[in-house]
Design an enzyme around this catalytic site. Structure first.
Site, PDB file in Angstrom:
ATOM      1  CB  SER A  43      -2.784 -10.000 -12.958  1.00  0.00           C
ATOM      2  OG  SER A  43      -2.572  -9.624 -14.303  1.00  0.00           O
ATOM      3  CE1 TYR A  93       0.489  -6.094 -11.103  1.00  0.00           C
ATOM      4  CE2 TYR A  93       0.270  -7.178 -13.228  1.00  0.00           C
ATOM      5  CZ  TYR A  93      -0.311  -6.597 -12.117  1.00  0.00           C
ATOM      6  OH  TYR A  93      -1.689  -6.519 -12.021  1.00  0.00           O
TER       7      TYR A  93
HETATM    8  P1  NDP Z   1      -6.126   0.897  -8.773  1.00  0.00           P
HETATM    9  O1  NDP Z   1      -4.733   1.429  -8.714  1.00  0.00           O
HETATM   10  O2  NDP Z   1      -7.130   1.596  -9.591  1.00  0.00           O
HETATM   11  O3  NDP Z   1      -6.687   0.734  -7.280  1.00  0.00           O
HETATM   12  C1  NDP Z   1      -5.901   0.038  -6.337  1.00  0.00           C
HETATM   13  C2  NDP Z   1      -6.650  -0.091  -5.049  1.00  0.00           C
HETATM   14  O4  NDP Z   1      -5.806  -0.825  -4.131  1.00  0.00           O
HETATM   15  C3  NDP Z   1      -6.945   1.237  -4.409  1.00  0.00           C
HETATM   16  O5  NDP Z   1      -8.149   1.150  -3.684  1.00  0.00           O
HETATM   17  C4  NDP Z   1      -5.754   1.412  -3.471  1.00  0.00           C
HETATM   18  O6  NDP Z   1      -5.961   2.240  -2.352  1.00  0.00           O
HETATM   19  C5  NDP Z   1      -5.541  -0.011  -3.005  1.00  0.00           C
HETATM   20  N1  NDP Z   1      -4.177  -0.161  -2.550  1.00  0.00           N
HETATM   21  C6  NDP Z   1      -3.047  -0.095  -3.278  1.00  0.00           C
HETATM   22  N2  NDP Z   1      -1.974  -0.219  -2.487  1.00  0.00           N
HETATM   23  C7  NDP Z   1      -2.452  -0.361  -1.229  1.00  0.00           C
HETATM   24  C8  NDP Z   1      -1.853  -0.510   0.043  1.00  0.00           C
HETATM   25  N3  NDP Z   1      -0.527  -0.523   0.193  1.00  0.00           N
HETATM   26  N4  NDP Z   1      -2.658  -0.624   1.122  1.00  0.00           N
HETATM   27  C9  NDP Z   1      -4.004  -0.595   1.005  1.00  0.00           C
HETATM   28  N5  NDP Z   1      -4.629  -0.451  -0.182  1.00  0.00           N
HETATM   29  C10 NDP Z   1      -3.861  -0.326  -1.271  1.00  0.00           C
HETATM   30  O7  NDP Z   1      -5.950  -0.613  -9.239  1.00  0.00           O
HETATM   31  P2  NDP Z   1      -6.966  -1.620  -9.977  1.00  0.00           P
HETATM   32  O8  NDP Z   1      -8.330  -1.449  -9.464  1.00  0.00           O
HETATM   33  O9  NDP Z   1      -6.706  -1.534 -11.425  1.00  0.00           O
HETATM   34  O10 NDP Z   1      -6.349  -3.014  -9.502  1.00  0.00           O
HETATM   35  C11 NDP Z   1      -6.909  -3.785  -8.462  1.00  0.00           C
HETATM   36  C12 NDP Z   1      -6.264  -5.159  -8.477  1.00  0.00           C
HETATM   37  O11 NDP Z   1      -6.490  -5.749  -9.756  1.00  0.00           O
HETATM   38  C13 NDP Z   1      -4.752  -5.141  -8.277  1.00  0.00           C
HETATM   39  O12 NDP Z   1      -4.374  -6.248  -7.491  1.00  0.00           O
HETATM   40  C14 NDP Z   1      -4.212  -5.272  -9.693  1.00  0.00           C
HETATM   41  O13 NDP Z   1      -2.926  -5.838  -9.719  1.00  0.00           O
HETATM   42  C15 NDP Z   1      -5.260  -6.178 -10.300  1.00  0.00           C
HETATM   43  N6  NDP Z   1      -5.332  -6.123 -11.756  1.00  0.00           N
HETATM   44  C16 NDP Z   1      -5.672  -4.959 -12.407  1.00  0.00           C
HETATM   45  C17 NDP Z   1      -5.734  -4.935 -13.773  1.00  0.00           C
HETATM   46  C18 NDP Z   1      -6.094  -3.711 -14.551  1.00  0.00           C
HETATM   47  O14 NDP Z   1      -5.920  -3.710 -15.792  1.00  0.00           O
HETATM   48  N7  NDP Z   1      -6.612  -2.652 -13.930  1.00  0.00           N
HETATM   49  C19 NDP Z   1      -5.424  -6.136 -14.570  1.00  0.00           C
HETATM   50  C20 NDP Z   1      -5.092  -7.292 -13.798  1.00  0.00           C
HETATM   51  C21 NDP Z   1      -5.050  -7.269 -12.438  1.00  0.00           C
HETATM   52  P3  NDP Z   1      -5.707   3.858  -2.433  1.00  0.00           P
HETATM   53  O15 NDP Z   1      -6.847   4.343  -3.253  1.00  0.00           O
HETATM   54  O16 NDP Z   1      -5.735   4.370  -1.074  1.00  0.00           O
HETATM   55  O17 NDP Z   1      -4.403   4.048  -3.110  1.00  0.00           O
END
Ligand code: NDP
Length: 237
Positions: free
Chosen positions: A132, A146
């Protein structure tokens, strides 16, 4: 545009948001894609059926499960570790277990997944961690834990790039800024505040982040490693 015909790709955390866009992008370019998820079974099933990918329920907070799911895939051409959680709040009040679980998912999972993947990855393999821009900049209170997770993967990628460079494996970090997903919806209450830090005053789209992942996984990016690739509308500028 890169073509991933015949390539085997695993996305850790691919059921929703940025991870799902990455699954769609690689699948649309001919790759054999598997992805993990934790709880969103319905979303995972729909994505798998729409893209021809394989959904695997596996908790990224569980080290042994992470190692097993990577090992079971065999020789991966590309590993993307996208799973992440976001815990914000006053550090004097925030739940310590939630912070530790976030560290498990955001830091320990990428490390163990990357190391396990490198054991079998062929020459030219690619490891991509979704960090991020908050690894570089945390411009508001309540984000210390975070930010620490997203700074940690910066050092990890730099080190692992040197560990695996001799094998021709690259290790890179994608650093999104605000991107419209369930975690951070563009119509959420924080949007105007976040846009106030940005040069381009909108949320990014998951597909834009997936495009950067496709570049880093493709043949043109073979000389790019140990690097941070920020895609944030100028949030960190
Ligand atoms: P979402 O919450 O929309 O999606 C998260 C995804 O990660 C889902 O597919 C979820 O699975 C999976 N996930 C979360 N925890 C676990 C776990 N314990 N085991 C397996 N899978 C897991 O998040 P984003 O798409 O927004 O974020 C994706 C990445 O991008 C993250 O690392 C986040 O920190 C990073 N990011 C996001 C930003 C944003 O503004 N959106 C900005 C900067 C970085 P499930 O659906 O089963 O819960």
């Amino acid at each position: 545009m890169a073509n991933f015909n015949g390539k085997k790709i695993l996305v850790i955390g691919g059921s929703r948001g940025i991870g799902a866009a990455i699954v769609r992008r690689f699948a649309s370019e001919g790759a054999t894609v598997a992805f993990t998820y934790a709880g969103a079974t319905d979303a995972a099933k729909v994505l798998a059926s729409e893209t021809g990918s394989t959904a695997i329920r596996s908790d990224a907070a569980d080290r042994d499960a992470v190692i097993k799911v990577v090992k079971d895939q065999g020789a991966l051409d590309v590993l993307v570790v996208n799973a992440g959680t976001l815990v914000l709040g006053d550090p004097l009040e925030v739940d310590a277990d939630a912070v530790d679980r976030m560290i498990d998912v955001n830091v320990r999972a990428p490390y163990h997944a990357a190391v396990e993947a490198a054991r079998q990855m062929p020459e030219g393999g690619r490891i991509i961690i979704v960090g991020s821009v908050n690894g570089d900049r945390m411009p508001f209170a309540g984000g210390a834990a975070y930010a620490l997770t997203k700074s940690a993967v910066q050092g990890m990628a730099r080190g692992l790039a040197r560990d695996f460079g001799a094998k021709g494996i690259t290790v890179n970090v994608i650093q999104p800024g605000p991107t419209s997903t369930d975690m951070n919806p563009e119509d959420g209450p924080m949007s105007d505040f976040m846009h106030s830090f940005m040069a381009i005053k909108r949320h990014g789209r998951p597909e834009e982040v997936a495009g950067l992942a496709a570049y880093l996984a493709g043949p043109e990016a073979g000389f790019t490693t140990g690097a941070l690739h920020t895609i944030d509308g100028g949030f960190g500028a």
